[in-house]
Design an enzyme around this catalytic site. Structure first.
Site, PDB file in Angstrom:
ATOM      1  N   LYS A   1     -15.766   3.250   0.170  1.00 56.75           N
ATOM      2  CA  LYS A   1     -16.208   4.650   0.398  1.00 56.75           C
ATOM      3  C   LYS A   1     -14.991   5.514   0.732  1.00 56.75           C
ATOM      4  CE  LYS A   1     -17.785   5.830   4.644  1.00 56.75           C
ATOM      5  NZ  LYS A   1     -17.191   6.989   5.326  1.00 56.75           N
ATOM      6  N   ASN A   2     -14.136   5.020   1.625  1.00 53.17           N
ATOM      7  CA  ASN A   2     -13.036   5.858   2.126  1.00 53.17           C
ATOM      8  C   ASN A   2     -11.858   5.960   1.171  1.00 53.17           C
ATOM      9  OD1 ASN A   2     -14.619   6.366   4.284  1.00 53.17           O
ATOM     10  ND2 ASN A   2     -13.465   5.126   5.742  1.00 53.17           N
TER      11      ASN A   2
ATOM     12  N   ARG B   1     -17.966  15.408   6.634  1.00 50.20           N
ATOM     13  CA  ARG B   1     -16.697  15.976   7.057  1.00 50.20           C
ATOM     14  C   ARG B   1     -15.602  15.827   5.995  1.00 50.20           C
ATOM     15  NH1 ARG B   1     -13.705  14.437   9.577  1.00 50.20           N
ATOM     16  NH2 ARG B   1     -12.913  16.220  10.697  1.00 50.20           N
TER      17      ARG B   1
ATOM     18  N   CYS C   1     -18.552  15.262  14.848  1.00 49.79           N
ATOM     19  CA  CYS C   1     -19.616  14.301  14.566  1.00 49.79           C
ATOM     20  C   CYS C   1     -19.792  13.453  15.827  1.00 49.79           C
ATOM     21  CB  CYS C   1     -19.261  13.455  13.348  1.00 49.79           C
ATOM     22  SG  CYS C   1     -17.945  12.311  13.693  1.00 49.79           S
TER      23      CYS C   1
ATOM     24  N   ARG D   1     -12.983  15.782  15.906  1.00 53.22           N
ATOM     25  CA  ARG D   1     -12.410  15.616  14.580  1.00 53.22           C
ATOM     26  C   ARG D   1     -11.882  16.929  13.989  1.00 53.22           C
ATOM     27  NH1 ARG D   1     -15.709  11.189  11.547  1.00 53.22           N
ATOM     28  NH2 ARG D   1     -13.785  11.050  10.360  1.00 53.22           N
ATOM     29  N   PRO D   2     -10.939  17.529  14.696  1.00 49.47           N
ATOM     30  CA  PRO D   2     -10.335  18.781  14.192  1.00 49.47           C
ATOM     31  C   PRO D   2      -9.513  18.538  12.923  1.00 49.47           C
ATOM     32  CG  PRO D   2      -9.108  17.933  16.053  1.00 49.47           C
ATOM     33  CD  PRO D   2     -10.310  17.053  15.921  1.00 49.47           C
ATOM     34  N   VAL D   3      -9.113  19.627  12.267  1.00 53.46           N
ATOM     35  CA  VAL D   3      -8.289  19.502  11.060  1.00 53.46           C
ATOM     36  C   VAL D   3      -6.987  20.292  11.224  1.00 53.46           C
ATOM     37  CG1 VAL D   3     -10.170  18.996   9.452  1.00 53.46           C
ATOM     38  CG2 VAL D   3      -9.606  21.380   9.973  1.00 53.46           C
TER      39      VAL D   3
ATOM     40  N   LEU E   1      -4.047  19.408  11.976  1.00 56.77           N
ATOM     41  CA  LEU E   1      -2.847  18.795  11.364  1.00 56.77           C
ATOM     42  C   LEU E   1      -2.815  19.053   9.856  1.00 56.77           C
ATOM     43  CD1 LEU E   1      -2.768  15.398  13.313  1.00 56.77           C
ATOM     44  CD2 LEU E   1      -1.603  17.534  13.874  1.00 56.77           C
TER      45      LEU E   1
ATOM     46  N   ASP F   1     -12.573   1.467  12.571  1.00 56.51           N
ATOM     47  CA  ASP F   1     -13.848   1.296  11.865  1.00 56.51           C
ATOM     48  C   ASP F   1     -14.410  -0.116  11.990  1.00 56.51           C
ATOM     49  OD1 ASP F   1     -13.102   3.526   9.060  1.00 56.51           O
ATOM     50  OD2 ASP F   1     -13.592   3.868  11.167  1.00 56.51           O
TER      51      ASP F   1
ATOM     52  N   ILE G   1      -8.369   5.830  18.857  1.00 62.01           N
ATOM     53  CA  ILE G   1      -8.369   6.779  17.735  1.00 62.01           C
ATOM     54  C   ILE G   1      -9.374   7.902  17.954  1.00 62.01           C
ATOM     55  CG2 ILE G   1      -8.697   7.062  15.242  1.00 62.01           C
ATOM     56  CD1 ILE G   1      -6.256   5.359  15.929  1.00 62.01           C
TER      57      ILE G   1
ATOM     58  N   ARG H   1     -24.870   5.737   4.530  1.00 61.01           N
ATOM     59  CA  ARG H   1     -23.670   6.492   4.164  1.00 61.01           C
ATOM     60  C   ARG H   1     -22.531   5.551   3.758  1.00 61.01           C
ATOM     61  NH1 ARG H   1     -21.975  11.198   8.077  1.00 61.01           N
ATOM     62  NH2 ARG H   1     -20.591  11.354   6.312  1.00 61.01           N
TER      63      ARG H   1
HETATM   64  C1  EPZ Z   1     -10.718   8.640   8.174  1.00 57.08           C
HETATM   65  O1  EPZ Z   1     -11.187   9.731   8.948  1.00 57.08           O
HETATM   66  C2  EPZ Z   1     -11.949   7.814   7.820  1.00 57.08           C
HETATM   67  N1  EPZ Z   1     -12.879   8.623   7.039  1.00 57.08           N
HETATM   68  C3  EPZ Z   1     -12.633   7.322   9.097  1.00 57.08           C
HETATM   69  O2  EPZ Z   1     -13.725   6.481   8.701  1.00 57.08           O
HETATM   70  C4  EPZ Z   1     -11.633   6.488   9.899  1.00 57.08           C
HETATM   71  O3  EPZ Z   1     -12.228   6.082  11.105  1.00 57.08           O
HETATM   72  C5  EPZ Z   1     -10.385   7.339  10.185  1.00 57.08           C
HETATM   73  O4  EPZ Z   1      -9.815   7.806   8.940  1.00 57.08           O
HETATM   74  C6  EPZ Z   1      -9.319   6.550  10.936  1.00 57.08           C
HETATM   75  O5  EPZ Z   1      -8.948   5.417  10.197  1.00 57.08           O
HETATM   76  C7  EPZ Z   1     -12.658   8.771   5.706  1.00 57.08           C
HETATM   77  O6  EPZ Z   1     -11.680   8.271   5.156  1.00 57.08           O
HETATM   78  C8  EPZ Z   1     -13.663   9.585   4.942  1.00 57.08           C
HETATM   79  P1  EPZ Z   1      -7.872  10.866  10.947  1.00 57.08           P
HETATM   80  P2  EPZ Z   1     -10.198  10.984   9.265  1.00 57.08           P
HETATM   81  O7  EPZ Z   1      -7.548  12.197  10.348  1.00 57.08           O
HETATM   82  O8  EPZ Z   1      -9.388  11.282   8.059  1.00 57.08           O
HETATM   83  C9  EPZ Z   1      -7.424  13.234  15.047  1.00 57.08           C
HETATM   84  C10 EPZ Z   1     -15.906   5.659   8.690  1.00 57.08           C
HETATM   85  O9  EPZ Z   1     -16.610   5.136   9.565  1.00 57.08           O
HETATM   86  N2  EPZ Z   1      -7.035  14.362  14.174  1.00 57.08           N
HETATM   87  O10 EPZ Z   1      -6.893   9.754  10.815  1.00 57.08           O
HETATM   88  O11 EPZ Z   1     -10.999  12.061   9.870  1.00 57.08           O
HETATM   89  C11 EPZ Z   1      -8.907  12.949  14.905  1.00 57.08           C
HETATM   90  O12 EPZ Z   1      -9.647  13.780  15.764  1.00 57.08           O
HETATM   91  C12 EPZ Z   1     -15.057   6.861   9.048  1.00 57.08           C
HETATM   92  O13 EPZ Z   1     -15.826   5.261   7.503  1.00 57.08           O
HETATM   93  C13 EPZ Z   1      -6.622  15.555  14.765  1.00 57.08           C
HETATM   94  O14 EPZ Z   1      -6.585  15.673  15.990  1.00 57.08           O
HETATM   95  O15 EPZ Z   1      -9.261  10.329  10.389  1.00 57.08           O
HETATM   96  C14 EPZ Z   1      -9.019  11.513  15.303  1.00 57.08           C
HETATM   97  O16 EPZ Z   1      -9.054  11.411  16.713  1.00 57.08           O
HETATM   98  C15 EPZ Z   1     -15.224   7.277  10.498  1.00 57.08           C
HETATM   99  N3  EPZ Z   1      -6.287  16.603  13.961  1.00 57.08           N
HETATM  100  C16 EPZ Z   1      -7.710  10.917  14.785  1.00 57.08           C
HETATM  101  O17 EPZ Z   1      -6.808  12.018  14.605  1.00 57.08           O
HETATM  102  C17 EPZ Z   1      -6.327  16.507  12.585  1.00 57.08           C
HETATM  103  O18 EPZ Z   1      -5.980  17.496  11.906  1.00 57.08           O
HETATM  104  C18 EPZ Z   1      -7.876  10.176  13.460  1.00 57.08           C
HETATM  105  O19 EPZ Z   1      -8.241  11.106  12.489  1.00 57.08           O
HETATM  106  C19 EPZ Z   1      -6.746  15.287  12.013  1.00 57.08           C
HETATM  107  C20 EPZ Z   1      -7.086  14.234  12.822  1.00 57.08           C
END
Ligand code: EPZ
Length: 416
Positions: A22-23, A91, A115, A120-122, A124, A303, A325, A395
């Site tokens: 999925k990811n 998201r 969620c 889960r801000p964006v 970065l 995960d 995380i 999902r």
């Molecule tokens: C991806 O989420 C995966 N989702 C998640 O899987 C997975 O848990 C995560 O990576 C970590 O491995 C998909 O690939 C669709 P991150 P993502 O950006 O991209 C913080 C599942 O169960 N952060 O690495 O959202 C954030 O809040 C899902 O399949 C910021 O602060 O993960 C989190 O605490 C759940 N600002 C941490 O970093 C940002 O701009 C990790 O986020 C981006 C992230």
């Protein structure tokens, strides 16, 4: 809403085949927006998030088909708006930001909500794209982005964000000049996206390390591509075999990408072997609780945290789990306690003391991997467990009941 009913206490024996990731499939689908031509994807799992993404691609101006596990995407007239109605359900929709800015120089994407597992801000993603020349405004829940032509930049992420790295790979693929991503995510799904973009003609090197270089090109072509197998689904079924005291073969298992998980399982006393692309798993003797900390790849994957916690509930001794995380990824704990587990929470640390047995009861799913951990607990518990709100499961786990029933589990779906 549906619930999943499980008659526990039956050892699982036989072979389970892993579906596509999925990811990996989600970012690759958004990457299709960049193609001048048709993209044919194979090994795409039939999951709700995939269907949601295909709907979003249609709204963005692509023609898509989804037969079996094969997807075709043909971008036609791409438009810049990703509506809230779809983004709020998934998201990962924020991954259309990079491609839209790269292709059109503009994007209007609903700000993804948080969620169950965290805010889960964006931030970065946005600050990195600004370094490439994009300008953003946040207004009434939407991100408005615009740029002339994205320019290559040297970007160092504060945190190795998976989604942030993926958005920047897609943005940089068509930017002017070279982009360097430092402290980038090394997850296998990021590598799969980079390999897919290269198959379309991108020039990306260093994927899988913390420094990725992207030479912008003028356009990308259509291509055929097979999505990698899902390492988290594979890890979940490995735990299912172990927690029920059975012997399972996990086919099409991305064994190498599960090193941190197999290391921990062996530390607990699990017997695991790789043979011809399969993982052979069996449990013999007593399992012991271990300590684990979730970290960016190649560390232990967040995960798989809930699934290992469930296994530790029935291991001898105590294990300490630190979730580094996400800020709220222990929603499964109270539900496991309802089944008889002994778990104490202190902030982002859980202390799990092994108990001799779990007893079935109705429990509530809250997010995708928490739901999986409750199914695993139900498989091992005595009596009947009902997992409510299993739309969360749908999902991320293709044909879950059929795969489990195929190795001897007694599991069925009922209306809640
Ligand atoms: C991806 O989420 C995966 N989702 C998640 O899987 C997975 O848990 C995560 O990576 C970590 O491995 C998909 O690939 C669709 P991150 P993502 O950006 O991209 C913080 C599942 O169960 N952060 O690495 O959202 C954030 O809040 C899902 O399949 C910021 O602060 O993960 C989190 O605490 C759940 N600002 C941490 O970093 C940002 O701009 C990790 O986020 C981006 C992230």
């Amino acid at each position: 809403m549906d619930k999943l009913c499980i008659e526990g206490g039956r050892a699982l024996n036989g072979t389970i085949t892993v579906s596509g990731s999925k990811n990996a499939a989600l970012p690759i689908l958004f990457g299709c927006i960049l193609a001048q031509g048709t993209v044919r994807l194979s090994n795409v799992p039939r999951l709700r998030d995939i269907s949601t993404t295909l709907k979003l691609l249609e709204i963005l101006g692509c023609r898509t088909t989804f037969e079996g596990n094969e997807v075709t995407v043909r971008p036609e007239k791409i438009v810049p708006e990703a509506p809230y109605e779809l983004v709020k359900t998934m998201r990962a929709s924020v991954l259309c930001l990079g491609p839209l800015l790269a292709l059109l120089g503009q994007a209007k994407v609903s700000l993804p909500g948080g969620c169950a597992i965290g805010a889960r801000p964006v931030n970065l993603h946005l600050s990195a794209l600004e370094l490439m020349g994009a300008e953003f405004e946040l207004d009434s829940g939407y991100i408005y982005g615009r740029c002339d032509k994205l320019k290559g930049a040297h970007i160092t992420f504060d945190f190795p964000t998976v989604g942030g790295t993926e958005n920047l790979l897609m943005a940089a693929a068509l930017a002017q000049g070279e982009t360097v991503l430092e402290n980038s995510a090394r997850e296998p799904e990021v590598v799969d996206l980079a390999n897919f973009l290269n198959a379309m003609g991108a020039k990306i090197t260093g994927q899988g390390t913390s420094i990725i270089r992207i030479q912008g090109v003028s356009s990308l072509t259509g291509t055929d591509y097979r999505v990698m197998p899902d390492r988290i689904e594979a890890g979940t079924y490995i735990v299912a075999g172990v927690i029920t005291g059975g012997e399972v073969v996990i086919q099409d298992c991305p064994f190498q990408e599960l090193d941190a998980v197999t290391y921990k399982l062996r530390e607990m006393g699990v017997w695991l072997e790789e043979k011809d692309g399969c993982a052979l798993v069996k449990r013999h003797g007593e399992l012991v609780g271990v300590d684990l900390v979730t970290q960016p790849f190649p560390g232990f994957p967040t995960d798989m945290q809930a699934q290992l916690m469930t296994l530790m509930c029935l291991a001898k001794g105590t294990g300490v789990i630190e979730e580094k995380i996400f800020e709220n990824r222990f929603m499964h704990v109270q539900e496991l306690v309802r089944l008889g587990a002994d778990i104490r929470l202190k902030g982002r640390t859980a202390v799990v003391r092994g108990v001799p047995k779990l007893v079935g009861a109705p429990v509530m799913a809250s997010d995708l991997r928490a739901s999986a951990s409750l199914v695993l607990a139900g498989l091992a518990a005595q009596g009947k467990t009902e997992v409510l709100r299993i739309y969360h499961l749908d999902r991320g786990y293709e044909n879950l009941e059929a795969k489990l029933a195929g190795v001897g589990a007694r599991v069925w779906r009922e209306k809640e």
